[in-house]
Design a protein around this motif. Structure first.
Motif, mmCIF file in Angstrom:
data_model
loop_
_atom_site.group_PDB
_atom_site.id
_atom_site.type_symbol
_atom_site.label_atom_id
_atom_site.label_comp_id
_atom_site.label_asym_id
_atom_site.label_seq_id
_atom_site.Cartn_x
_atom_site.Cartn_y
_atom_site.Cartn_z
ATOM 1 N N THR A 1 -9.684 44.234 44.423
ATOM 2 C CA THR A 1 -9.241 45.356 43.600
ATOM 3 C C THR A 1 -7.735 45.310 43.391
ATOM 4 O O THR A 1 -7.242 45.560 42.284
ATOM 5 C CB THR A 1 -9.655 46.682 44.256
ATOM 6 N N LEU A 2 -6.986 44.984 44.430
ATOM 7 C CA LEU A 2 -5.543 44.842 44.275
ATOM 8 C C LEU A 2 -5.224 43.689 43.320
ATOM 9 O O LEU A 2 -4.304 43.785 42.496
ATOM 10 C CB LEU A 2 -4.888 44.620 45.636
ATOM 11 N N ALA A 3 -6.019 42.622 43.399
ATOM 12 C CA ALA A 3 -5.805 41.478 42.512
ATOM 13 C C ALA A 3 -6.036 41.851 41.053
ATOM 14 O O ALA A 3 -5.327 41.373 40.164
ATOM 15 C CB ALA A 3 -6.729 40.327 42.917
ATOM 16 N N GLN A 4 -7.014 42.703 40.777
ATOM 17 C CA GLN A 4 -7.320 43.022 39.385
ATOM 18 C C GLN A 4 -6.208 43.842 38.732
ATOM 19 O O GLN A 4 -6.137 43.944 37.512
ATOM 20 C CB GLN A 4 -8.663 43.739 39.277
ATOM 21 N N HIS A 5 -5.315 44.406 39.562
ATOM 22 C CA HIS A 5 -4.162 45.142 39.033
ATOM 23 C C HIS A 5 -2.880 44.327 39.101
ATOM 24 O O HIS A 5 -1.792 44.873 38.915
ATOM 25 C CB HIS A 5 -3.998 46.462 39.778
ATOM 26 N N LYS B 1 -8.164 35.750 43.354
ATOM 27 C CA LYS B 1 -7.424 35.376 44.558
ATOM 28 C C LYS B 1 -7.195 33.864 44.630
ATOM 29 O O LYS B 1 -8.009 33.074 44.172
ATOM 30 C CB LYS B 1 -8.207 35.781 45.810
ATOM 31 N N ARG B 2 -6.100 33.498 45.280
ATOM 32 C CA ARG B 2 -5.997 32.165 45.850
ATOM 33 C C ARG B 2 -6.636 32.228 47.223
ATOM 34 O O ARG B 2 -6.743 33.301 47.816
ATOM 35 C CB ARG B 2 -4.541 31.734 45.971
ATOM 36 N N LEU C 1 -6.972 34.838 38.100
ATOM 37 C CA LEU C 1 -7.464 33.587 38.660
ATOM 38 C C LEU C 1 -8.979 33.638 38.823
ATOM 39 O O LEU C 1 -9.542 34.688 39.149
ATOM 40 C CB LEU C 1 -6.824 33.327 40.031
ATOM 41 N N PRO C 2 -9.672 32.510 38.642
ATOM 42 C CA PRO C 2 -11.124 32.471 38.864
ATOM 43 C C PRO C 2 -11.443 32.320 40.350
ATOM 44 O O PRO C 2 -10.590 31.901 41.144
ATOM 45 C CB PRO C 2 -11.545 31.223 38.094
ATOM 46 N N ALA C 3 -12.649 32.640 40.713
ATOM 47 C CA ALA C 3 -13.097 32.397 42.089
ATOM 48 C C ALA C 3 -13.184 30.899 42.340
ATOM 49 O O ALA C 3 -13.653 30.141 41.497
ATOM 50 C CB ALA C 3 -14.464 33.046 42.318
ATOM 51 N N MET C 4 -12.734 30.504 43.527
ATOM 52 C CA MET C 4 -12.732 29.085 43.900
ATOM 53 C C MET C 4 -13.292 28.946 45.310
ATOM 54 O O MET C 4 -13.276 29.890 46.101
ATOM 55 C CB MET C 4 -11.312 28.523 43.851
ATOM 56 N N PRO C 5 -13.793 27.754 45.654
ATOM 57 C CA PRO C 5 -14.295 27.552 47.022
ATOM 58 C C PRO C 5 -13.201 27.781 48.056
ATOM 59 O O PRO C 5 -12.009 27.593 47.781
ATOM 60 C CB PRO C 5 -14.754 26.084 47.011
ATOM 61 N N ARG C 6 -13.618 28.167 49.246
ATOM 62 C CA ARG C 6 -12.671 28.408 50.334
ATOM 63 C C ARG C 6 -11.874 27.144 50.621
ATOM 64 O O ARG C 6 -12.394 26.035 50.610
ATOM 65 C CB ARG C 6 -13.403 28.852 51.595
#
Length: 463
Positions: free
Chosen positions: A223-227, A253-254, A447-452
Motif C-alpha cells: 500500500t505504501l508502494a502504490q503511493h 516493491k524491489r 514496479l512489477p512483482a518479481m521473484p524473491r
C-alpha cells in the motif's frame, strides 16, 4: 456503516474528522456472505489509508481533491490473492492438505496451520503421525483440544482451539488487549522535523524496509508502494515463502535477500537503515531484538525512523509471543464458531476472505502515513503497533447481520473491471488494482512483482 467506521478510525488517529468529507463511498454496499460486516471493514480501512495519503500529499504541496472508494472493489481487493492469474492460469496451490479443522477427543475442534514445511513437520512429530489427513485426524482424536493447542504452541507450531466468542472474552489474552485501540501510534524518541518537498505522489522519497511475509504486513508495504514509496522487501533463503502471496503482495516493491544471522548480513542491514524512513516487520514481539532491530534500538540509532510492528495476538498478554495467522485468530477469538453457527455447519466456519490480514495491512499503512506526517510537522521517531487480534476485535464490535447466503459473490465481470494486467517476473499478471480513485495523484505500482532475491540490497533511484 463504512463512513461511521472511517470517522471512528480517523478520530482515533487524532486527526480532524472533517477531513473525511474529502472521500465518497460509491457502488453497491452488498457484501460477501458473512454474519460479520466484512464489507464495512474493507471499505473503511482502504478509505482510511487513502485519506492519509491525501493529507500527506497536501502537506507537501498537493491540492484538495475528491477521493472515491468503490465498495465492491474494496471487497475484491480483500480477496486479491484469490483472483490473481499468471498467463491466464491460476497459480499453483501450495496450501498444505493438512491445514484445517479437526475434531478432538473431548468433543471440541482445533485448527492446524501447516503451510510452511517446518510447521507441518513439527505437527506430525508431536502427533506421531504420517502426513495424511486421515492419519492426522485419527491422532488428534486422542487429544483434548486445549491441551493439544498448548503443546503445539510450546513447540512453536501454529494451531488454535475453536472457542466461542464468550469463551474468548474471558481468555487472559483477550482481556489483555480488550482496552487497546485497534492501532497504536506512539512517539518513541526525539528527532528533528523532516519536511517533505513538493511532489506529484504522496510518498515519493520515502524509503521502506519490508521484513515480512504472508499477507498483512506485506499488504501494508504494498500500500505504501502504490503511493510512491521506495519499498525494499527483505527475505532470506532459509525462510519459506508462499509463492502466490509473493506475487500478489510483491507488486510495487524491489526485493532482496539478507541473512541476519551473518555479520555481512547485519552490515548490509545497517547500511540500508542509514537511509530508511520506515522499518516494517511482522516477526513475533521481541524476535528481532537479538539483531538490534527492536523499536527502541532503531530509534536511538536512526532518529526519525518510523517502526511498524505487526503481531498475531497483540504486543502484550500471555499470547503476545505466540505464532499466528488470520485463520487461527478467527478460530481462537470465536469468529470461526460464529460463522459456523450462522451457516448451520456441523463444525467451524470462516470469513469469506482473509479480512483480518487485509484490514490490518491497510490500517498499518494508514497509521504509518499518519506518523510520517507527524514527523514532517513536529519531528520525532515513531512506532506503529497493530495485530490481527485487535483488528478481529474491531470486526466483532461492528453491527452484525443475519447470514444471507444470497449475498452477491463477486462476478467475473466485476473482477475483470477491477483488475489490471502487467508484465511481471512471473509472466503476464492479472491482479486487482488499487481501489481508491485519486485523480490528481493516482495510486499505482511503479514496479512489477518479481521473484524473491531479484534485486541487490540497496535503495533504488527511480521510484
Amino acid at each position: 456503516m463504512a463512513r461511521a467506521l472511517l470517522e471512528q478510525l480517523w478520530t482515533q488517529a487524532g486527526a480532524d474528522v472533517d477531513f473525511c468529507q474529502r472521500l465518497q463511498f460509491t457502488g453497491s454496499d452488498i457484501q460477501l456472505p458473512s454474519t460479520f460486516a466484512v464489507g464495512t471493514l474493507a471499505s473503511a480501512s482502504i478509505a482510511a489509508q487513502a485519506l492519509a495519503a491525501q493529507q500527506l500529499w497536501e502537506t507537501r504541496g498537493g491540492v484538495e481533491q475528491q477521493i472515491r472508494v468503490d465498495q465492491r472493489h474494496a471487497l475484491a481487493m480483500f480477496r486479491s490473492e484469490r483472483y490473481l492469474r499468471i498467463d491466464d492460469q491460476v497459480p499453483e496451490d501450495t496450501w498444505s492438505p493438512l491445514t484445517g479443522y479437526y475434531p478432538t477427543g473431548d468433543g471440541r475442534w482445533i485448527q492446524l496451520h501447516t503451510n510452511f514445511p517446518h510447521h507441518s513437520a513439527g505437527v506430525l512429530q508431536i502427533l506421531d503421525s504420517v502426513a495424511t489427513r486421515e492419519a492426522v485426524a485419527a491422532a488428534i482424536l486422542r487429544w483434548k483440544a486445549e491441551e493439544l493447542e498448548a503443546v503445539l504452541a510450546q513447540a512453536g507450531m501454529c494451531a488454535a482451539m475453536i472457542r466461542t466468542e464468550q469463551e474468548w472474552a474471558k481468555h487472559p489474552q483477550a482481556q489483555a488487549i480488550a482496552a487497546l485501540p485497534v492501532f497504536e501510534i506512539r512517539r518513541i524518541g526525539d528527532a528533528p522535523v523532516r519536511s517533505l518537498p513538493a511532489s506529484t505522489r504522496p510518498l515519493s522519497g520515502i524509503r521502506v524496509l519490508d521484513l515480512s511475509r504472508v499477507i498483512a504486513a506485506p499488504v501494508a508495504a504494498r500500500t505504501l508502494a502504490q503511493h510512491g514509496a521506495d519499498v525494499l522487501a527483505v527475505g532470506a533463503a532459509h525462510l519459506p515463502e508462499i509463492p502466490l502471496l509473493v506475487m500478489d503482495t510483491g507488486r510495487g516493491k524491489r526485493n532482496t535477500r539478507i541473512d541476519l544471522r551473518s555479520a555481512p548480513g547485519l552490515q548490509q542491514m545497517a547500511q540500508l537503515m542509514q537511509h530508511a524512513d520506515v522499518f516494517l516487520q511482522a516477526y513475533r514481539p521481541g524476535a528481532l531484538a537479538q539483531f538490534g532491530l527492536d523499536a527502541e534500538t532503531l530509534a536511538a540509532r536512526y532518529p526519525g525512523i518510523v517502526v511498524l510492528s505487526l503481531s498475531a495476538y497483540g504486543q502484550q498478554g500471555p499470547w503476545s509471543h505466540r505464532r499466528g495467522f488470520d485463520s487461527l485468530v478467527q478460530s481462537a477469538s470465536g469468529i470461526a464458531d460464529t460463522e459456523g453457527q450462522a451457516a448451520h455447519l456441523s463444525g467451524p466456519g470462516k470469513l469469506p476472505c482473509q479480512a483480518l490480514d487485509h484490514a490490518t495491512g491497510y490500517l498499518a499503512a494508514f497509521a504509518t502515513m499518519i506518523a510520517l506526517r507527524r514527523r514532517a510537522t513536529e519531528g520525532g521517531s515513531w512506532q506503529i503497533r497493530v495485530s490481527l487480534a485487535q483488528t478481529g476485535q474491531l470486526l466483532q464490535s461492528l453491527p452484525r447481520q443475519a447470514l444471507n447466503t444470497q449475498d452477491a459473490e463477486l462476478t467475473a465481470a466485476e473482477i475483470a473491471a477491477y483488475s489490471e494486467i502487467t508484465t511481471s517476473g512471473f509472466g503476464q499478471m492479472q491482479a486487482i488494482r488499487p481501489v481508491e480513485q485519486m485523480p490528481l495523484c493516482s495510486p499505482y505500482f511503479f514496479l512489477p512483482a518479481m521473484p524473491r532475491g531479484t534485486h541487490v540490497p540497496q535503495w533504488g533511484t527511480d521510484v
